[in-house]
Design a protein around this motif. Structure first.
Motif, short mmCIF file in Angstrom:
data_model
loop_
_atom_site.label_atom_id
_atom_site.label_comp_id
_atom_site.label_asym_id
_atom_site.label_seq_id
_atom_site.Cartn_x
_atom_site.Cartn_y
_atom_site.Cartn_z
N THR A 20 105.93 1.31 81.03
CA THR A 20 106.01 2.04 79.38
C THR A 20 105.58 1.74 78.31
O THR A 20 104.28 1.08 78.95
CB THR A 20 107.27 0.23 78.59
N GLY A 21 105.31 2.24 77.50
CA GLY A 21 104.42 2.57 76.55
C GLY A 21 103.30 3.54 77.33
O GLY A 21 103.02 3.82 78.13
N GLU A 52 103.57 -4.99 77.40
CA GLU A 52 103.64 -4.70 76.24
C GLU A 52 102.50 -4.97 75.06
O GLU A 52 102.53 -5.79 74.11
CB GLU A 52 104.62 -4.74 75.41
N THR A 60 98.55 -4.50 73.99
CA THR A 60 98.16 -3.64 72.53
C THR A 60 96.32 -3.92 72.86
O THR A 60 96.46 -5.36 71.63
CB THR A 60 98.99 -3.80 71.43
N SER A 97 103.10 -1.62 79.42
CA SER A 97 103.84 -2.22 80.25
C SER A 97 103.16 -2.22 81.78
O SER A 97 103.67 -0.92 81.86
CB SER A 97 105.36 -3.14 80.54
N GLY A 122 100.94 -0.81 73.87
CA GLY A 122 102.46 -1.28 73.91
C GLY A 122 102.84 -0.96 75.68
O GLY A 122 103.83 -1.00 76.23
#
Lengths: 248, 301
Positions: free
Chosen positions: B62-63, B26, B28, B14, B12
């Motif tokens: 993020t992630g 995001e 994966t 970003s 995930g």
């Protein structure tokens, strides 16, 4: 941050700064004039010369220095702190700009971060290298002048830390400010111009503080202000400006 | 996939740059230990950003991203990072460092390796004391590959390792890489699809910061439409018409016909039928799609 990595990067940085003739020449000549030649000339003029300048200073003292009755004390309470601050501000700015901007201009930062180092370690090593070069070049001049003050009886032992404090604080302040300005600047020339322009407000701060704070505390207060300024600049550089913009 | 078996993982993740550009959205994906994967994608698809996240130079917005089971910039990431050799994309070279000095810097930072052996292995003996900026592009790249492999890393991250090199220099670097990649997890970012095909087993295609496709190259090939190239004395138009009459799709390309039949299972019967129709087919061969065609199909162009 890992000490071994910083040591290895420091080895790289000092080699590179040492091999840059322009950076070394400027870093050597400028402090020679400001931290050695000018203070010695002033010392000779005031201690041995006397003359109309001395009388004028005695009759109409500088604003904020009415408590200083011996003009020779102006050396240790005003002129030398000011020279040490100017020298301390100018000395690291060029080497900081060189150490960071050169990496950006030749796009070698990508090469460096391909090795197992962090951006924080790279910056720490660069700043330590700048401080090391500054210490090696600047401190001997300062030491000679301070020794002469002691030998000639112009200053007592308590004056030495009072004079060293603003010098060290100016070096730290200049390193932080130069780091911020260098990260913001597009190229070496802009970084140098910005660092040069910073000298004016720094001098206003220096003269203002030395005049406004009375007694022996004035140089310590000045040192504290310079340290605070440098600390804020470093914080802003690392937290909000950051090297990330070089890699975007 | 077990975390212990995972060499590289994005979960995930970003990355939004300070100028607002969303370089990764995001994403994966992961590759196991020992895999040789290529990261393909047009300019601005997020390939170099992915490498910079893995090397810890950038932090994900993020992630999370992990290398050899360690979260990037986590407490044990430094150990994982020392197990990873990176060849950056056309980085600038130090004008004030010699080949030997740069490799010595790499040795110090990895904490292991032998500079003399690396210089010997990569044919750099003659250039040992030359400044990096004085070397040709091919030798500069050799030095960078040598620095990446100096510590015998478990993982190799190659960001466009041959971009800007002439074909001879590129082939030399390929030879070094092919030898170096044996037994090592490798992630190769490239525009060069022939390079990807020659060096990798798995493909990850990125577009606009998103993973469009991630699968073994062999499986990608299985999905391709089977094609057979035919040429006949009567000419392409007449041949194409005959192929269509036997119920197969056909396309004329220059003087040949591309028949949409599987060369192994259906082409022999088609060939017999065409010959019995009096069409003098004198060339018939399977036509595997190039990675470029598969890539263009995947990115929808």
């Amino acid at each position: 941050m890992r000490a071994g990595v910083i040591r290895s990067l420091l080895w790289k940085e000092t080699r590179q700064i040492g091999r840059n003739r322009t950076a070394m020449l400027t870093a050597t000549m400028l402090p020679f004039v400001i931290l050695f030649l000018a203070p010695i000339q002033l010392l000779v003029a005031m201690h041995f010369g006397g003359g109309p300048g001395m009388d004028q200073l005695r009759d109409s003292p500088l604003p904020g220095f009415a408590d200083v009755t011996d003009p020779r004390q102006l050396l240790v309470q005003f002129f030398y702190p000011m020279m040490l601050v100017i020298g301390g501000l100018l000395l690291p700015s060029l080497t900081t700009a060189y150490a960071i901007i050169a990496e950006r201009e030749r796009r070698s930062l990508e090469l460096l971060i391909s090795l197992p180092v962090t951006v924080a370690e790279i910056l720490a090593a660069k700043l330590l290298a700048v401080l090391a070069v500054t210490a090696v070049i600047g401190l001997p001049y300062v030491a000679i002048v301070l020794t002469l003050l002691l030998v000639l009886g112009i200053a007592g032992p308590a004056t030495i830390p009072a004079l060293l404090a603003p010098f060290i604080a100016a070096v730290a302040c200049s390193t932080g400010i130069s780091l911020l300005l260098t990260l913001l600047a597009r190229d070496f020339r802009t970084a140098n111009n910005l660092s040069g322009a910073f000298i004016v407000p720094a001098l206003v701060l220096t003269v203002g503080t030395l005049g406004a704070v009375g007694g022996t505390a004035r140089t310590y207060v000045l040192a504290a202000l310079l340290l605070a300024l440098g600390g804020v600049a470093t914080l802003v550089a690392l937290k909000w400006v950051s090297v990330e913009r070089y890699l975007e | 996939m077990d975390v212990a078996d995972t060499a590289i993982a994005f979960d995930g993740a970003s990355k939004r740059y300070r100028n607002g550009t969303l370089a990764l959205r995001e994403v994966t994906w992961s590759i196991p230990v020992g895999a040789r994967a290529c990261l393909l994608g047009p300019n601005g698809s997020g390939k170099t950003t992915s490498i910079r996240l893995l090397q810890g130079a950038l932090a994900p917005t993020t992630g999370w991203v992990s290398l050899l089971g360690q979260e990037v910039n986590g407490p044990h990431y430094a150990d994982a990072r020392r197990q990873c050799g990176i060849v950056p994309q056309s980085a600038g070279m130090y004008a004030d460092f010699t080949t030997a000095e740069y490799l010595e810097l790499a040795r110090r930072l990895y904490g292991r390796g032998d500079v003399a052996t690396a210089i010997e292995a990569f044919g750099l003996a003659e250039h040992r004391d030359k400044r990096l900026a004085q070397l040709s592009g091919g030798f500069q790249r050799r030095v960078v590959v040598a620095a990446a492999l100096l510590s015998e890393p478990a993982v190799l991250l190659l960001d466009e390792p041959t971009v800007g090199l002439d074909p001879v220099a590129a082939r030399e670097v390929h030879n070094y890489l092919r030898a170096a990649m044996k037994g090592r997890t490798t992630l190769l970012c490239t525009h060069n699809l022939a390079e990807a095909e020659a060096l990798c087993d798995d493909v990850i295609i990125l577009r606009s910061g998103e993973v469009l496709l991630h699968e073994p190259l062999a499986r990608l090939r299985e999905r391709e439409r089977p094609r057979t190239r035919l040429i006949a004395r009567q000419g392409a138009q007449e041949l194409a018409q005959a192929v269509r009459m036997h119920g197969h799709g056909a396309e004329v390309v220059d003087d040949a016909v591309i028949a949409f039949v599987d060369a192994r299972s259906a082409a022999p019967a088609l060939l017999r039928a065409l010959l019995s129709d009096g069409i003098d087919v004198y060339e018939c061969r399977p036509l595997p799609a190039t990675l470029e065609e598969l890539f263009l199909e995947a990115v929808g162009r």
